[in-house]
Enzyme design. Structure first.
Site, PDB file in Angstrom:
ATOM      1  N   CYS A  50      11.405   0.039  33.717  1.00 40.91           N
ATOM      2  CA  CYS A  50      12.454  -0.735  33.055  1.00 40.91           C
ATOM      3  C   CYS A  50      13.686  -0.883  33.940  1.00 40.91           C
ATOM      4  O   CYS A  50      14.481  -1.806  33.752  1.00 40.91           O
ATOM      5  CB  CYS A  50      12.839  -0.079  31.732  1.00 40.91           C
ATOM      6  SG  CYS A  50      13.384   1.641  31.891  1.00 40.91           S
ATOM      7  N   SER A 109      17.851   7.179  40.432  1.00 35.24           N
ATOM      8  CA  SER A 109      17.655   6.828  39.028  1.00 35.24           C
ATOM      9  C   SER A 109      18.978   6.551  38.329  1.00 35.24           C
ATOM     10  O   SER A 109      20.040   7.003  38.766  1.00 35.24           O
ATOM     11  CB  SER A 109      16.929   7.956  38.294  1.00 35.24           C
ATOM     12  OG  SER A 109      15.638   8.153  38.820  1.00 35.24           O
ATOM     13  N   PRO A 115      13.170  13.112  35.566  1.00 35.32           N
ATOM     14  CA  PRO A 115      11.854  13.447  36.118  1.00 35.32           C
ATOM     15  C   PRO A 115      10.774  12.391  35.925  1.00 35.32           C
ATOM     16  O   PRO A 115       9.746  12.433  36.580  1.00 35.32           O
ATOM     17  CB  PRO A 115      11.487  14.724  35.354  1.00 35.32           C
ATOM     18  CG  PRO A 115      12.150  14.551  34.019  1.00 35.32           C
ATOM     19  CD  PRO A 115      13.424  13.792  34.294  1.00 35.32           C
ATOM     20  N   GLY A 189      18.846   9.957   9.281  1.00 36.01           N
ATOM     21  CA  GLY A 189      19.028   8.739  10.069  1.00 36.01           C
ATOM     22  C   GLY A 189      17.967   8.636  11.135  1.00 36.01           C
ATOM     23  O   GLY A 189      17.871   9.518  11.992  1.00 36.01           O
ATOM     24  N   ALA A 190      17.173   7.586  11.074  1.00 40.06           N
ATOM     25  CA  ALA A 190      16.050   7.435  12.004  1.00 40.06           C
ATOM     26  C   ALA A 190      16.334   6.383  13.069  1.00 40.06           C
ATOM     27  O   ALA A 190      15.437   5.672  13.514  1.00 40.06           O
ATOM     28  CB  ALA A 190      14.775   7.072  11.235  1.00 40.06           C
TER      29      ALA A 190
END
Length: 422
Positions: A50, A109, A115, A189-190
């Site tokens: 990404c 990164s 990792p 809360g998801a």
């Protein structure tokens, strides 16, 4: 042949462009086939995540190669080549090797030291290998890069400490309870951050997982994915006394959990400690709760301080990681130069052996059988002694010495080895 890199990442391109270039594992083989068609490329690998899409090739004529790959990606992304070129970077030789080693070690990164990239590069290598597009150079280079990644992680603290709020919360929970497999958690809360916290807890072996969300179906979906149990949002207070950890990630305009709610839970649970993580903005838990004994409440600001401290600790490890990378680059370049040394030594030995055999054959009829055997043994010993010092010197000057290639070329020219190869 030279190692050539062309790529784009989170530093050079906005997410919109990276999305257009991102290739799934199913898309990579066809892109590799396109690269195979470019004249001069012998080996190739595509690393696509990404945050980056990079192509490493072993090829000649770097300028033409880079331009051809840029045009291929322009076709994939649908962006005009002139516009897309400003998002790309390219490198060759030692610079390309250095970049790859920084990637696999986590130095390049978005989150310093993360990792996952090492596994992603391994997947990219596997796909290239399965599609018969790696050879002696990339096989060695990629395996060397994996060694770099492992060394950096084992010999430095570049990957130590939580660098996300979600993971910092889990690390704190582990410090308080140690064995999470015997503990239970309620996630309120998801959303993205709450889900990430729950996933980290599951990875750490949390015992029971309860999920409450205003949209119950979303809680059901996440619970099914994480082997948890969905709780009706209106009924979540009924299990406060029964869980060890409560995570607030609903970001409600008013406090979802009041001081009275926790006082009631404590009256049922006794002195058992309760760990509360409030990562909602605005906050989900009344901060007065932290005054209660046996309750440990941490909000997002406290967690962010932990994250910032850990990031600073990781930054201090960068020089150690770079030292490992520099050492491994030297090791790889020594091996790479050795590819030219070995055939030169073999060619030189064969050249002199042919001369020896020709002279023996020329004088075969002038010598008796015993004399011929002695001449054979003596000339072989002389040849070995003559070759000993040049062989030692070639290997010595091949190991990264600035004059190595020059001396190698001189030997090949003096003995006419290039003509023999032709």
């Amino acid at each position: 042949m030279e190692i050539i890199l062309l790529g784009t990442n989170h530093r050079t391109a906005e997410v919109k462009f990276r999305e257009q270039l991102a290739l799934s594992s199913d898309d990579v083989p066809s892109a590799l086939e396109e690269i195979k068609k470019i004249p001069g490329i012998q080996e190739g690998i595509i690393v696509s995540t990404c945050n980056r899409t990079e192509v490493y090739t072993v090829a000649s004529e770097p300028g033409k190669i880079v331009s051809s790959i840029e045009n291929m990606f322009a076709r994939i992304s649908g962006i005009e080549p002139e516009e897309s070129r400003r998002y790309f970077y390219n490198a060759r030789g030692q610079e390309a090797i250095h970049h790859l080693f920084r990637v696999t070690s986590g130095l390049d990164s978005m989150i310093l030291g993360e990792p996952q990239i090492l596994g992603q590069v391994k997947d990219a290598y596997r796909i290239a290998n399965e599609n018969n597009f790696t050879g002696i150079m990339l096989n060695r280079l990629l395996n060397h890069s994996f060694t770099v990644g492992k060394r950096v992680r084992s010999e430095t603290a570049l990957g130590a400490g939580a660098v996300s709020v979600a993971y910092a919360a889990v690390e704190l929970a582990q410090k308080i309870f140690r064995d999470l497999s015997r503990r239970s958690v309620l996630l309120i809360g998801a959303g993205e951050t709450g889900e990430l916290t729950a996933r980290h807890l599951r990875e750490k072996g949390i015992g029971r997982l309860f999920i409450a969300n205003r949209t119950h179906q979303k809680a059901e979906n996440l619970a099914a994915d994480l082997q948890g149990k969905a709780i009706e949002f209106s009924q979540m207070r009924e299990i406060f006394h029964d869980v060890d950890i409560i995570v607030g990630a609903a970001s409600a305009p008013d406090y979802l959990v009041s001081l009275a709610d926790i006082e009631k839970a404590i009256s049922k649970r006794g002195a058992r400690p309760l760990f509360m993580i409030d990562i909602g903005v605005p906050r989900d838990f009344d901060p007065q709760i932290n005054k209660l004994e046996s309750v440990f409440l941490h909000d997002i600001d406290a967690l962010q301080q932990i994250v910032d401290l850990n990031l600073e600790k990781r930054r201090l490890e960068i020089p150690k990681a770079e030292a490992i990378i520099s050492e491994e680059i030297r090791n790889f370049l020594e091996w790479k130069e050795g590819l030219r040394i070995a055939p030169t030594i073999v060619s030189l030995r064969q050249k002199l052996e042919d001369i020896r055999q020709a002279e023996l054959k020329k004088n075969r009829n002038k010598l008796s059988e015993s004399e011929f055997e002695k001449a054979d043994l003596i000339s072989r010993a002389i040849l070995n002694k003559i070759l000993h010092m040049p062989t030692v010197q070639l290997k010595k000057f091949g190991n990264g010495h600035p004059e190595g290639l020059l001396r190698l070329d001189v030997v090949r020219e003096i003995f006419g080895l290039e003509e023999d190869d032709e």
